[in-house]
Design a protein around this motif. Structure first.
Motif, PDB file in Angstrom:
ATOM      1  N   GLN A 182       1.829   1.312  14.749  1.00 10.72           N
ATOM      2  CA  GLN A 182       0.470   0.870  14.435  1.00 10.72           C
ATOM      3  C   GLN A 182       0.384  -0.647  14.409  1.00 10.72           C
ATOM      4  OE1 GLN A 182      -2.601   2.735  13.737  1.00 10.72           O
ATOM      5  NE2 GLN A 182      -3.154   0.629  14.247  1.00 10.72           N
ATOM      6  N   ALA A 183       1.371  -1.294  13.798  1.00 12.66           N
ATOM      7  CA  ALA A 183       1.388  -2.750  13.747  1.00 12.66           C
ATOM      8  C   ALA A 183       1.486  -3.347  15.149  1.00 12.66           C
ATOM      9  CB  ALA A 183       2.540  -3.234  12.876  1.00 12.66           C
ATOM     10  N   CYS A 184       2.312  -2.751  15.998  1.00 10.72           N
ATOM     11  CA  CYS A 184       2.443  -3.237  17.376  1.00 10.72           C
ATOM     12  C   CYS A 184       1.128  -3.081  18.135  1.00 10.72           C
ATOM     13  CB  CYS A 184       3.568  -2.499  18.094  1.00 10.72           C
ATOM     14  SG  CYS A 184       5.233  -2.897  17.515  1.00 10.72           S
ATOM     15  N   LEU A 185       0.480  -1.938  17.985  1.00  4.87           N
ATOM     16  CA  LEU A 185      -0.795  -1.710  18.665  1.00  4.87           C
ATOM     17  C   LEU A 185      -1.856  -2.706  18.210  1.00  4.87           C
ATOM     18  CD1 LEU A 185      -0.870   2.201  18.566  1.00  4.87           C
ATOM     19  CD2 LEU A 185      -0.653   0.787  20.614  1.00  4.87           C
ATOM     20  N   THR A 186      -1.881  -3.005  16.929  1.00  5.32           N
ATOM     21  CA  THR A 186      -2.844  -3.976  16.411  1.00  5.32           C
ATOM     22  C   THR A 186      -2.565  -5.365  16.981  1.00  5.32           C
ATOM     23  OG1 THR A 186      -3.140  -2.708  14.371  1.00  5.32           O
ATOM     24  CG2 THR A 186      -3.715  -5.053  14.294  1.00  5.32           C
ATOM     25  N   GLY A 187      -1.284  -5.727  17.056  1.00  6.91           N
ATOM     26  CA  GLY A 187      -0.927  -7.010  17.643  1.00  6.91           C
ATOM     27  C   GLY A 187      -1.313  -7.100  19.112  1.00  6.91           C
ATOM     28  N   ILE A 188      -1.109  -6.015  19.839  1.00  8.90           N
ATOM     29  CA  ILE A 188      -1.474  -5.983  21.264  1.00  8.90           C
ATOM     30  C   ILE A 188      -2.981  -6.162  21.425  1.00  8.90           C
ATOM     31  CG2 ILE A 188      -1.618  -4.488  23.299  1.00  8.90           C
ATOM     32  CD1 ILE A 188       1.031  -3.207  22.308  1.00  8.90           C
ATOM     33  N   ALA A 189      -3.761  -5.430  20.621  1.00 15.41           N
ATOM     34  CA  ALA A 189      -5.218  -5.524  20.718  1.00 15.41           C
ATOM     35  C   ALA A 189      -5.684  -6.955  20.473  1.00 15.41           C
ATOM     36  CB  ALA A 189      -5.869  -4.572  19.722  1.00 15.41           C
ATOM     37  N   HIS A 190      -5.076  -7.621  19.504  1.00 12.02           N
ATOM     38  CA  HIS A 190      -5.447  -9.005  19.221  1.00 12.02           C
ATOM     39  C   HIS A 190      -5.070  -9.912  20.391  1.00 12.02           C
ATOM     40  CE1 HIS A 190      -6.430 -12.399  16.564  1.00 12.02           C
ATOM     41  NE2 HIS A 190      -5.420 -13.027  17.172  1.00 12.02           N
ATOM     42  N   ALA A 191      -3.883  -9.703  20.941  1.00 12.97           N
ATOM     43  CA  ALA A 191      -3.418 -10.539  22.057  1.00 12.97           C
ATOM     44  C   ALA A 191      -4.320 -10.387  23.275  1.00 12.97           C
ATOM     45  CB  ALA A 191      -1.985 -10.185  22.409  1.00 12.97           C
ATOM     46  N   LEU A 192      -4.723  -9.164  23.566  1.00 16.05           N
ATOM     47  CA  LEU A 192      -5.531  -8.919  24.758  1.00 16.05           C
ATOM     48  C   LEU A 192      -6.943  -9.471  24.636  1.00 16.05           C
ATOM     49  CD1 LEU A 192      -4.426  -5.294  25.752  1.00 16.05           C
ATOM     50  CD2 LEU A 192      -3.604  -7.483  26.631  1.00 16.05           C
ATOM     51  N   ASN A 193      -7.368  -9.780  23.408  1.00 17.42           N
ATOM     52  CA  ASN A 193      -8.692 -10.357  23.203  1.00 17.42           C
ATOM     53  C   ASN A 193      -8.708 -11.873  23.345  1.00 17.42           C
ATOM     54  OD1 ASN A 193     -10.354  -8.112  22.791  1.00 17.42           O
ATOM     55  ND2 ASN A 193      -9.698  -7.899  20.669  1.00 17.42           N
ATOM     56  N   GLN A 194      -7.521 -12.461  23.561  1.00 17.78           N
ATOM     57  CA  GLN A 194      -7.450 -13.903  23.718  1.00 17.78           C
ATOM     58  C   GLN A 194      -7.889 -14.310  25.128  1.00 17.78           C
ATOM     59  OE1 GLN A 194      -6.587 -15.666  20.765  1.00 17.78           O
ATOM     60  NE2 GLN A 194      -6.874 -13.512  20.173  1.00 17.78           N
ATOM     61  N   VAL A 195      -8.324 -15.544  25.267  1.00 14.43           N
ATOM     62  CA  VAL A 195      -8.729 -16.080  26.574  1.00 14.43           C
ATOM     63  C   VAL A 195      -7.894 -17.330  26.859  1.00 14.43           C
ATOM     64  CG1 VAL A 195     -10.623 -16.987  27.947  1.00 14.43           C
ATOM     65  CG2 VAL A 195     -11.072 -15.201  26.240  1.00 14.43           C
ATOM     66  N   THR A 216      12.136 -14.414  36.584  1.00 13.98           N
ATOM     67  CA  THR A 216      12.848 -14.806  37.802  1.00 13.98           C
ATOM     68  C   THR A 216      13.279 -13.658  38.700  1.00 13.98           C
ATOM     69  OG1 THR A 216      15.041 -14.782  36.741  1.00 13.98           O
ATOM     70  CG2 THR A 216      13.754 -16.828  36.573  1.00 13.98           C
ATOM     71  N   GLN A 217      13.289 -12.412  38.182  1.00 12.16           N
ATOM     72  CA  GLN A 217      13.851 -11.313  38.965  1.00 12.16           C
ATOM     73  C   GLN A 217      12.879 -10.179  39.228  1.00 12.16           C
ATOM     74  OE1 GLN A 217      17.558 -10.125  37.035  1.00 12.16           O
ATOM     75  NE2 GLN A 217      18.034 -12.257  36.568  1.00 12.16           N
ATOM     76  N   GLY A 218      11.642 -10.303  38.794  1.00  8.86           N
ATOM     77  CA  GLY A 218      10.630  -9.307  39.127  1.00  8.86           C
ATOM     78  C   GLY A 218      10.616  -8.067  38.263  1.00  8.86           C
ATOM     79  N   TYR A 219      11.338  -8.067  37.146  1.00  3.77           N
ATOM     80  CA  TYR A 219      11.296  -6.909  36.255  1.00  3.77           C
ATOM     81  C   TYR A 219      10.018  -6.927  35.428  1.00  3.77           C
ATOM     82  CZ  TYR A 219      16.146  -5.785  37.341  1.00  3.77           C
ATOM     83  OH  TYR A 219      17.298  -5.434  37.994  1.00  3.77           O
ATOM     84  N   ASP A 220       9.616  -5.735  34.970  1.00  2.00           N
ATOM     85  CA  ASP A 220       8.423  -5.611  34.141  1.00  2.00           C
ATOM     86  C   ASP A 220       8.740  -5.306  32.688  1.00  2.00           C
ATOM     87  OD1 ASP A 220       6.140  -5.985  35.946  1.00  2.00           O
ATOM     88  OD2 ASP A 220       6.925  -4.226  36.971  1.00  2.00           O
ATOM     89  N   ALA A 252       2.160  -3.914  32.869  1.00  2.37           N
ATOM     90  CA  ALA A 252       2.960  -2.703  32.658  1.00  2.37           C
ATOM     91  C   ALA A 252       2.666  -2.085  31.297  1.00  2.37           C
ATOM     92  CB  ALA A 252       4.442  -3.033  32.787  1.00  2.37           C
ATOM     93  N   LEU A 253       2.496  -2.920  30.283  1.00  2.00           N
ATOM     94  CA  LEU A 253       2.221  -2.412  28.946  1.00  2.00           C
ATOM     95  C   LEU A 253       0.912  -1.633  28.918  1.00  2.00           C
ATOM     96  CD1 LEU A 253       2.962  -2.283  25.950  1.00  2.00           C
ATOM     97  CD2 LEU A 253       1.836  -4.493  25.648  1.00  2.00           C
ATOM     98  N   CYS A 254      -0.113  -2.155  29.557  1.00  2.07           N
ATOM     99  CA  CYS A 254      -1.390  -1.438  29.608  1.00  2.07           C
ATOM    100  C   CYS A 254      -1.256  -0.134  30.386  1.00  2.07           C
ATOM    101  CB  CYS A 254      -2.461  -2.328  30.223  1.00  2.07           C
ATOM    102  SG  CYS A 254      -2.924  -3.752  29.205  1.00  2.07           S
ATOM    103  N   GLN A 255      -0.443  -0.154  31.436  1.00  5.13           N
ATOM    104  CA  GLN A 255      -0.220   1.046  32.236  1.00  5.13           C
ATOM    105  C   GLN A 255       0.444   2.149  31.413  1.00  5.13           C
ATOM    106  OE1 GLN A 255       1.834   0.392  36.015  1.00  5.13           O
ATOM    107  NE2 GLN A 255       2.790   2.404  35.881  1.00  5.13           N
ATOM    108  N   LEU A 256       1.329   1.770  30.482  1.00 11.23           N
ATOM    109  CA  LEU A 256       2.049   2.768  29.695  1.00 11.23           C
ATOM    110  C   LEU A 256       1.153   3.504  28.706  1.00 11.23           C
ATOM    111  CD1 LEU A 256       5.410   0.933  28.862  1.00 11.23           C
ATOM    112  CD2 LEU A 256       4.954   2.593  30.665  1.00 11.23           C
ATOM    113  N   ASN A 257       0.026   2.881  28.306  1.00 15.16           N
ATOM    114  CA  ASN A 257      -0.909   3.525  27.383  1.00 15.16           C
ATOM    115  C   ASN A 257      -0.174   4.002  26.119  1.00 15.16           C
ATOM    116  OD1 ASN A 257      -3.325   4.602  26.391  1.00 15.16           O
ATOM    117  ND2 ASN A 257      -2.989   6.582  27.379  1.00 15.16           N
ATOM    118  N   MET A 258       0.415   3.067  25.423  1.00 20.44           N
ATOM    119  CA  MET A 258       1.203   3.384  24.233  1.00 20.44           C
ATOM    120  C   MET A 258       0.338   4.031  23.154  1.00 20.44           C
ATOM    121  SD  MET A 258       4.353   2.504  24.832  1.00 20.44           S
ATOM    122  CE  MET A 258       5.026   2.391  23.182  1.00 20.44           C
TER     123      MET A 258
END
Length: 231
Positions: free
Chosen positions: A64-77, A106-110, A162-168
């Motif tokens: 829950q804490a991670c999801l809340t942090g993600i939501a806040h991060a994605l609202n930044q501009v 540098t290596q293209g990992y997600d 990738a994080l948005c694609q995973l739909n945590m």
């Protein structure tokens, strides 16, 4: 230069959170978000004084804490290109953030997992149930999902796309393993890097109690089985 945000879920980590935030290399990281997960101590105040953006989340749970942090991060501009997660107990080394970010930059990992199993661990930094639980979970991931991981460590970085694609979805102890098994299912490019691990400051809310160990172990195994049945 990619926009990088660090998210730190924290519950009663007033003794350590300032050290964690202060140790983050700000030449790489544009924002540090500490999610105060209903702490009863001064975690939020200490994190703010150290320079973090503090987000209050009264609904307790690691996921829950991670999801809340993600939501806040994605609202930044602009929103971040990469999000890095780490714990607030000072068991991870903030100065190793560049090591975890390197394969993405540098290596293209997600997705990059900081593996305690591959790195150096201070004696006593992980309990026997933690070590066994990691081995069992990663063995099941390999057997059921062909996912080559050695650890479910919290120190990890992932591209925002990738994080948005995973739909945590998980809101508790199944968060880390959900991310890893979904990455394997969806063919997201992932790798591991060795990280150093030390004894945490304070008492763990999971490994520090029998109840925490049992609940975390059950939720991790349940999450692996639930997604396998769907598969």
């Amino acid at each position: 230069m990619p926009q990088i945000t660090v998210i730190i879920p924290a519950y009663n980590e007033a003794l350590s959170i300032g050290k964690v935030v202060a140790g983050i290399p700000r030449e790489l990281v544009q924002q540090v978000i500490v999610v105060d997960n209903n702490s009863t101590d001064s975690t939020g105040q200490v994190a703010t004084q150290a320079g973090a953006t503090v987000v209050w989340e009264p609904r307790q749970g690691y996921g829950q804490a991670c999801l809340t942090g993600i939501a806040h991060a994605l609202n930044q501009v602009p929103p971040p290109d990469i999000i890095l997660f780490m714990d607030g107990d000072f068991s991870d080394y903030p100065e190793e953030i560049p090591l975890v970010l390197h394969p993405l930059l540098t290596q293209g990992y997600d997705l990059v997992i900081g593996s305690r199993a591959l790195g150096q661990r201070e004696p006593g930094s992980m309990t026997i149930p933690q070590i066994f639980g990691n081995w069992l979970a990663t063995t099941l991931l390999r057997s059921l999902y062909n996912a080559r991981f050695t650890d479910l460590g919290p120190f990890r970085a992932i591209s925002t796309q990738a994080l948005c694609q995973l739909n945590m979805q998980d809101r508790t102890y199944g968060w880390t393993v959900e991310m890893q098994l979904k990455a394997a299912q969806q063919n997201i490019r992932y790798t591991e890097v060795p990280v150093t691990y030390r004894k945490r400051i304070g008492v763990s809310k999971i490994s520090g109690t029998v109840k925490g160990v049992v609940l975390a172990g059950y939720k991790i195994l349940w999450t692996i089985g639930k997604h396998y049945r769907r598969k």
